[in-house]
Enzyme design. Structure first.
Site: not given
Length: 796
Positions: A249, A324
């Protein structure tokens, strides 16, 4: 003869009857923008004025009635879209589309969004104003589900309508949060590359924080800042999702010192995958205590983008790393146990049933550790590795995102607005703010955490090896800038500055758009709505010409024919513009694709190369890789007798690009214009059926712009002849506080998701042509221009 005439008249009569039936059915299935709807639990009458583009302006005497009405009008234009979005997190797509979506459902279930939603539902205060307004919205949706006409997609898929619940709202927000994340496409992929080729290959892919690019600057005017303590299956699964993904964006907010009027101007264009219907549903809601002109996700009651007469806000993607992966240790004698610190624990087993259209249901079981779900078996890049779990902030921490959306949409000033931002733990968002008082602000919102220095979060980590988060940061430590002295704030998904020197790992996009935004904003202090609208449509890259000049320099001494020499001369003088009739982009992007293919594919192989090409880090790697004369990637490992150089690969890639353009566009290089290659088609899930494509899809259209310019009309680099745009501005909004009632916007196709509506694609050509329409807020003007009026009255 007489019998033939009778048969002919009979046939004509049957055709006429069929046409009348089709016409009648079409009228029945169209959204109703006029008339009266008797509404249970409504306290007072509500009036909805639809403007020229089908945007509802809802006038109610209280908020519960307003949100109940919003739910109804939203559903009648976007029920099919609501249905698909709520199904993703709970593994419900196979029930609509069949066995091809089973792997996608398995993957989405394994993320744990649905389980996290169930936990959140147990913590909600059902007597709170937020929940009561959300439930009122759902009551309106369900009134349409019960009494409104069934959208044509339900008939074509034989799907039964079902009521919507708060669980559906939270699951939709969960999908949005996952859609922003890039780690699932990146970390296991980079681990595979390192395991296959070695760390020196990963080093040249520019995956680390780059201090040489344009960063978003912090400005902490307060004294209370806390000091800082020193993949194949996933790609296939996501490719099959019948809804768009959030990718990037732009936004900038200009303070009083940067505008001609001395009033704030906010610009925002969230970049999202194109689809039909488009992502946002616009609605203007007005009560005596509340007014917002907002942009809503399907099935979510509170807007993600909005403005009123006092304040405006927009979003871009932060691109921080909030996922993660951990290599888990399974007990050697008991595959149902894993090691957590110093003890063995039982894996949590979750059993799910996936309903499959025209087939038997699929029973599916996946396991979880304390860190998150094990993804082996549903996530092909991990299948060659030991068991790997995914730790994701969204599912690990308390979920208050709905509270945040409610809070910011009801805030009346900058202090109230900021107070709700810590509730956004995931996804990471850059929240952009401006108001009528002259304040401008940017906050990076996410629950950030500090990792050990030795933990490379772009790779699969080791469980139980000291690579867990050290601590979660206080929101005051997040990057931000409130009323900075340079007079504006902006975001283009680029690397943000840190606070107290703490680097924030992420999947940031290259500096191209950020550099252009700063380049345009810095010298000019008399911005107005018109000049901002020109800027939001800018298609000039400040980076591509420099890359092109370097490439031309590497082949300048080679033998070229007149046409080739002429095109290379054009590239040397190119300003980076990607207008429809320009020819330079055709050669530049074809050349760049073959450079990447000839550089990377020999080491990676076809499948890994395809995966790398879809990542953010590859976009960041292009500029430094093409400049790196000594990169290990230049040598073609398939030619043992020679060691290729950068010049060799660049020359071969130029020859490949030239040949392919001649084959695709002909030998007249003057005809290699961008409009022949760069096209946009908004695809509906059912539009994949060839016979239904023209009815459901919108386009195709030639369109200006390109990858990583402000008017970011992105396309994948592939062997395809056309550059098929698959993502870009999901809306373009310009909020001008000097003339709030003439602020401007546009949607990519139209307000309605119903293909029988007049507003299904009535903005599509305006969007392609760079036009805007007014976001109407003046009640008299709305009443005078209303194309239709729909009244909701209390049911007696």
């Amino acid at each position: 003869m007489k019998k033939l005439k009778i048969a002919g008249w009979a046939l004509l009569a049957l055709i006429a009857i069929a046409l009348v039936a089709v016409f009648s059915l079409a009228q029945i299935l169209k959204p109703s923008y006029d008339g009266v709807v008797d509404t249970p639990e409504l306290k007072t009458e509500v009036t909805v004025y639809y403007d020229t583009y089908g945007i509802p302006h809802i006038y109610a005497k209280n908020e519960l009635d307003a949100f109940r009405t919003l739910g109804y009008v939203h559903a009648q234009d976007r029920l099919w879209q609501m249905e698909l979005l709520r199904r993703i997190a709970r593994g419900g797509l196979s029930e609509v589309f069949g066995r091809d979506l089973v792997d996608t459902d398995k993957f989405m279930l394994s993320l744990g969004i649905d389980e996290a939603t169930k936990r959140t539902l147990t913590t909600l205060d059902y007597d709170s104003k937020m929940v009561r307004e959300a439930q009122a919205y759902l009551d309106g949706v369900n009134l349409f589900v019960e009494e409104g006409p069934t959208p044509i997609e339900f008939h074509l898929t034989s799907l039964e309508k079902q009521p919507f619940t708060l669980e559906d709202v939270l699951n939709t927000i969960g999908y949005m949060s996952f859609s922003f994340a890039m780690a699932h496409k990146t970390d296991p992929l980079l681990s595979n590359i390192q395991n296959k080729l070695g760390p020196e290959y990963v080093k040249d892919l520019s995956i680390d924080v780059d201090s040489n690019t344009v960063w978003i600057k912090n400005y902490k005017a307060h004294s209370d800042v806390i000091p800082v303590v020193a993949v194949t299956a996933v790609h296939n699964a996501l490719d099959k999702l019948p809804v768009p993904q959030f990718i990037g964006s732009n936004s900038w907010v200009l303070g009083p010192g940067k505008t001609k009027s001395g009033k704030v101007i906010l610009a925002n264009d969230p970049h999202i995958g194109f689809a039909q219907p488009s992502v946002w549903y616009e609605a203007h809601v007005v009560t005596p205590e509340y007014e917002k002109y907002g942009y809503h996700l399907a099935g979510v009651p509170f807007p993600l983008l909005a403005h009123d007469r006092n304040l405006a806000y927009g979003l871009t993607m932060f691109e921080n790393d909030d996922i993660d992966f951990y290599e888990e240790e399974i007990h050697p004698d008991n595959p149902l146990q894993y090691r957590d610190a110093e003890e063995w624990k039982a894996l949590i087993q979750l059993n799910k049933t996936i309903k499959v259209k025209d087939s038997s249901s699929v029973n599916y079981t996946y396991a979880q550790t304390s860190r998150g779900p094990l993804l082996n078996g549903v996530f092909e890049p991990l299948d060659s590795l030991p068991p790997v779990s995914m730790s994701w902030s969204y599912t690990r921490l308390d979920n208050r995102v709905l509270n945040a959306l409610y809070g910011i949409s009801h805030a009346t000033n900058i202090s109230e607005f900021e107070s709700h931002l810590p509730d956004i733990h995931a996804p990471g968002l850059n929240v952009m703010y401006g108001d009528a008082e002259g304040n401008v602000a940017w906050w990076a919102t996410a629950r950030l955490y500090e990792m050990p220095e030795e933990a490379n979060t772009k790779m699969v980590l080791k469980a139980n090896a000291g690579q867990d988060p050290i601590r979660y940061l206080d929101f005051r430590e997040n990057p931000s800038a409130v009323n900075p002295p340079w007079g504006y704030v902006y975001s283009a998904n680029n690397q943000p500055d840190s606070v107290s020197g703490l680097k924030i790992p992420g999947y940031y996009l290259p500096e191209n758009r950020a550099r252009r935004i700063v380049e345009l904003l810095e010298p000019k202090n008399d911005w107005d709505r018109e000049s901002v609208s020109e800027m939001i449509l800018d298609v000039t890259s400040p980076v591509n010409p420099t890359i092109a000049q370097d490439l031309v320099g590497l082949v300048a001494d080679k033998e070229m024919d007149e046409a080739q020499s002429g095109m290379l001369e054009k590239l040397l003088k190119w300003d980076g513009n990607s207008e429809l009739k320009s020819v330079e982009p055709a050669l530049y992007h074809r050349w760049m694709y073959y450079i990447l293919k000839n550089t990377l594919a020999d080491e990676l192989g076809e499948e890994l190369f395809k995966q790398v090409m879809s990542t953010h880090f590859l976009k960041r790697a292009i500029a430094p890789l093409t400049k790196n004369n000594s990169s290990i990637w230049w040598d073609n490992v398939g030619t043992d007798e020679t060691k290729e150089t950068r010049s060799d690969i660049v020359l071969k890639s130029f020859e490949d690009a030239w040949s392919s353009l001649e084959a695709d566009l002909g030998i007249d290089v003057a005809s290699w214009t961008w409009d022949r290659l760069h096209v946009l088609e908004h695809e509906h899930p059912i539009g994949q059926v060839p016979s239904l494509r023209d009815f459901f899809n919108v386009g195709p259209f030639p369109i200006h712009g390109t990858r990583e310019v402000i008017n970011n009309l992105a396309f994948p680099y592939t062997d395809d002849f056309l550059y098929r745009v698959n993502a870009g501005p999901s809306t373009r909004r310009i909020i001008d506080f000097s003339d709030i009632e003439n602020s401007m916007s546009i949607l990519p196709t139209g307000q309605s998701g119903n293909p029988l509506s007049d507003h299904y694609e009535d903005q599509a050509e305006m969007y392609v042509n760079g036009q805007f329409r007014k976001m109407m807020m003046n009640k008299k003007e709305i009443q005078d221009q209303a194309g239709s009026v729909l009244k909701f009255r209390p049911q007696k």
